[in-house]
Motif scaffolding. Structure first.
Motif, PDB file in Angstrom:
ATOM      1  N   LEU A   1       0.828  -1.201   0.000  1.00 41.65           N
ATOM      2  CA  LEU A   1       0.000   0.000   0.000  1.00 41.65           C
ATOM      3  C   LEU A   1       0.865   1.255   0.000  1.00 41.65           C
ATOM      4  CD1 LEU A   1      -2.747   1.399   0.230  1.00 41.65           C
ATOM      5  CD2 LEU A   1      -2.586   1.127   2.720  1.00 41.65           C
ATOM      6  N   VAL A   2       1.955   1.233   0.758  1.00 48.88           N
ATOM      7  CA  VAL A   2       2.870   2.377   0.782  1.00 48.88           C
ATOM      8  C   VAL A   2       3.472   2.609  -0.599  1.00 48.88           C
ATOM      9  CG1 VAL A   2       5.047   3.266   1.727  1.00 48.88           C
ATOM     10  CG2 VAL A   2       3.394   2.130   3.236  1.00 48.88           C
ATOM     11  N   ARG A   3       3.871   1.519  -1.278  1.00 44.56           N
ATOM     12  CA  ARG A   3       4.445   1.662  -2.617  1.00 44.56           C
ATOM     13  C   ARG A   3       3.416   2.219  -3.600  1.00 44.56           C
ATOM     14  NH1 ARG A   3       7.063  -3.325  -1.117  1.00 44.56           N
ATOM     15  NH2 ARG A   3       5.476  -4.564  -2.182  1.00 44.56           N
ATOM     16  N   LEU A   4       2.179   1.759  -3.479  1.00 50.39           N
ATOM     17  CA  LEU A   4       1.127   2.238  -4.368  1.00 50.39           C
ATOM     18  C   LEU A   4       0.886   3.731  -4.184  1.00 50.39           C
ATOM     19  CD1 LEU A   4      -1.307   1.832  -6.307  1.00 50.39           C
ATOM     20  CD2 LEU A   4      -2.669   1.257  -4.288  1.00 50.39           C
ATOM     21  N   THR A   5       0.664   4.157  -2.947  1.00 51.37           N
ATOM     22  CA  THR A   5       0.358   5.569  -2.696  1.00 51.37           C
ATOM     23  C   THR A   5       1.563   6.463  -2.994  1.00 51.37           C
ATOM     24  OG1 THR A   5       0.918   5.274  -0.344  1.00 51.37           O
ATOM     25  CG2 THR A   5      -1.384   5.021  -0.965  1.00 51.37           C
ATOM     26  N   THR A   6       2.747   5.973  -2.674  1.00 53.63           N
ATOM     27  CA  THR A   6       3.946   6.774  -2.935  1.00 53.63           C
ATOM     28  C   THR A   6       4.132   6.998  -4.426  1.00 53.63           C
ATOM     29  OG1 THR A   6       5.032   5.947  -0.927  1.00 53.63           O
ATOM     30  CG2 THR A   6       6.460   6.862  -2.652  1.00 53.63           C
ATOM     31  N   ALA A   7       3.939   5.963  -5.212  1.00 52.65           N
ATOM     32  CA  ALA A   7       4.098   6.096  -6.666  1.00 52.65           C
ATOM     33  C   ALA A   7       3.127   7.116  -7.242  1.00 52.65           C
ATOM     34  CB  ALA A   7       3.887   4.740  -7.331  1.00 52.65           C
ATOM     35  N   GLU A   8       1.905   7.157  -6.716  1.00 47.98           N
ATOM     36  CA  GLU A   8       0.913   8.079  -7.265  1.00 47.98           C
ATOM     37  C   GLU A   8       1.092   9.507  -6.762  1.00 47.98           C
ATOM     38  OE1 GLU A   8      -0.958   7.225  -9.713  1.00 47.98           O
ATOM     39  OE2 GLU A   8      -0.196   5.180  -9.571  1.00 47.98           O
ATOM     40  N   ILE A   9       1.732   9.677  -5.617  1.00 48.88           N
ATOM     41  CA  ILE A   9       1.986  11.022  -5.097  1.00 48.88           C
ATOM     42  C   ILE A   9       3.170  11.674  -5.805  1.00 48.88           C
ATOM     43  CG2 ILE A   9       2.755  12.306  -3.047  1.00 48.88           C
ATOM     44  CD1 ILE A   9       1.137  10.342  -1.355  1.00 48.88           C
TER      45      ILE A   9
ATOM     46  N   ARG B   1       8.966   9.474 -10.176  1.00 42.93           N
ATOM     47  CA  ARG B   1       8.443   8.117 -10.033  1.00 42.93           C
ATOM     48  C   ARG B   1       9.099   7.170 -11.034  1.00 42.93           C
ATOM     49  NH1 ARG B   1       3.006   8.860 -11.131  1.00 42.93           N
ATOM     50  NH2 ARG B   1       3.388   8.496 -13.341  1.00 42.93           N
ATOM     51  N   ASP B   2       9.162   7.599 -12.284  1.00 41.42           N
ATOM     52  CA  ASP B   2       9.759   6.753 -13.315  1.00 41.42           C
ATOM     53  C   ASP B   2      11.236   6.499 -13.038  1.00 41.42           C
ATOM     54  OD1 ASP B   2       7.309   6.728 -14.539  1.00 41.42           O
ATOM     55  OD2 ASP B   2       7.838   8.175 -16.104  1.00 41.42           O
ATOM     56  N   ALA B   3      11.928   7.526 -12.560  1.00 40.95           N
ATOM     57  CA  ALA B   3      13.357   7.380 -12.292  1.00 40.95           C
ATOM     58  C   ALA B   3      13.623   6.379 -11.174  1.00 40.95           C
ATOM     59  CB  ALA B   3      13.959   8.741 -11.938  1.00 40.95           C
ATOM     60  N   TYR B   4      12.696   6.263 -10.242  1.00 34.02           N
ATOM     61  CA  TYR B   4      12.828   5.271  -9.175  1.00 34.02           C
ATOM     62  C   TYR B   4      12.373   3.888  -9.626  1.00 34.02           C
ATOM     63  CZ  TYR B   4      13.982   8.405  -5.271  1.00 34.02           C
ATOM     64  OH  TYR B   4      14.618   9.271  -4.412  1.00 34.02           O
TER      65      TYR B   4
END
Length: 297
Positions: free
Chosen positions: A230-238, A244-247
């Motif tokens: 869930l953290v990965r999902l919300t972090t990617a969208e924020i 985001r792409d670079a990570y």
């Protein structure tokens, strides 16, 4: 970001600023950061923002944005232990934020001195934690992520309220090494600074290691590891798309749909929670700070 859209809106009546983001005419004549702190000793307007527990949902995104600045990334990667103590940076950051917004003058001075001592050893040939430009960027990420989440939950602010809160957020920067005039003069100037930073940063190996330790941490207790998807999902969208792409974080149609469902449910329920629940982290970290200050005294 919705706040960013507000900042650029022509009907806001914000005058055009110089491309020099840090030319803050309102404070540039202040002789010291200490005098500026006197003005912001009780920044009551940002209190209603930073007290909300929902801001913690953006903690991982704020950290990844911070370490996207190469100097910050090196400092965190080389002087922190995210793999085994992943909650330490959250604790220190939130203690600092809550203290600057709610602490007494004595508490603020004590916490600032503690931060200075901690930062003194975080340095290398090409970076220093006390670099004002790095401190400015760290404070900027706290504002950008925090104000976005707050407005997603409670709706858009009026332009006057938004500007007052934006100016008070500068206390997170100028209470350290940042000169008052470095904080961009208005939200419009801030988002110009923000866009420049986001478009010119590159994600280093240091930042990638921090991201791995933060988002795929195998040392966390099992109940916390269960939350990482869930953290990965919300972090990617924020995160901004370029960062985001670079990570290497994914944002597929299904994931965006899941995020919208989660966001919609949270917007419908979070504001209805009793304030005593929504402000629990703030009270917890302030109590923890005061206990530690008593032990030092």
């Amino acid at each position: 970001m919705s706040e960013k859209q507000t900042g650029y809106s022509p009907e806001c009546g914000i005058p055009m600023e110089s491309p020099t983001y840090g030319s803050n005419a309102d404070v540039k004549e202040e002789p010291s950061n200490q005098n500026f702190l006197d003005k912001l000793e009780q920044p009551v307007h940002i209190q209603k923002v930073v007290q909300e527990a929902i801001l913690l949902a953006g903690g991982a995104a704020a950290i990844l944005l911070q370490v996207a600045e190469p100097g910050v990334g090196k400092g965190v990667d080389e002087h922190s232990n995210f793999a085994y103590r992943p909650m330490d940076r959250l604790r220190t950051t939130m203690t600092y934020v809550y203290c600057m917004a709610f602490g007494s003058r004595h508490e603020k001075e004590a916490v600032i001195e503690t931060v200075h001592r901690a930062h003194a050893v975080v340095k290398g040939p090409d970076y220093s934690a006390n670099d004002p430009n790095l401190q400015l960027w760290v404070a900027a990420t706290l504002y950008a992520v925090g104000i976005e989440l707050y407005q997603q939950m409670f709706g858009q602010m009026t332009k006057d309220d938004a500007e007052v809160i934006y100016r008070e957020y500068s206390v997170l920067a100028v209470s350290l090494r940042v000169k008052p005039g470095m904080w961009p003069v208005s939200r419009r100037a801030f988002w110009e600074y923000w866009d420049h930073q986001v478009e010119t940063m590159h994600i280093t190996e240091n930042a990638q290691r921090v991201a791995k330790d933060l988002l795929w941490n195998k040392e966390l207790p099992l109940h916390l590891r269960a939350l990482l998807p869930l953290v990965r999902l919300t972090t990617a969208e924020i995160l901004p798309k370029r960062i985001r792409d670079a990570y290497g974080l994914k944002s597929t149609k299904i994931r965006r749909g899941a995020y919208r469902v989660i966001l919609g449910f949270t917007k419908a329920t979070y504001p209805c929670l009793p304030k005593i629940i929504r402000t629990y982290p703030m009270r917890y970290y302030l109590k923890d700070m005061r206990r530690r200050l008593e032990n030092i005294a």
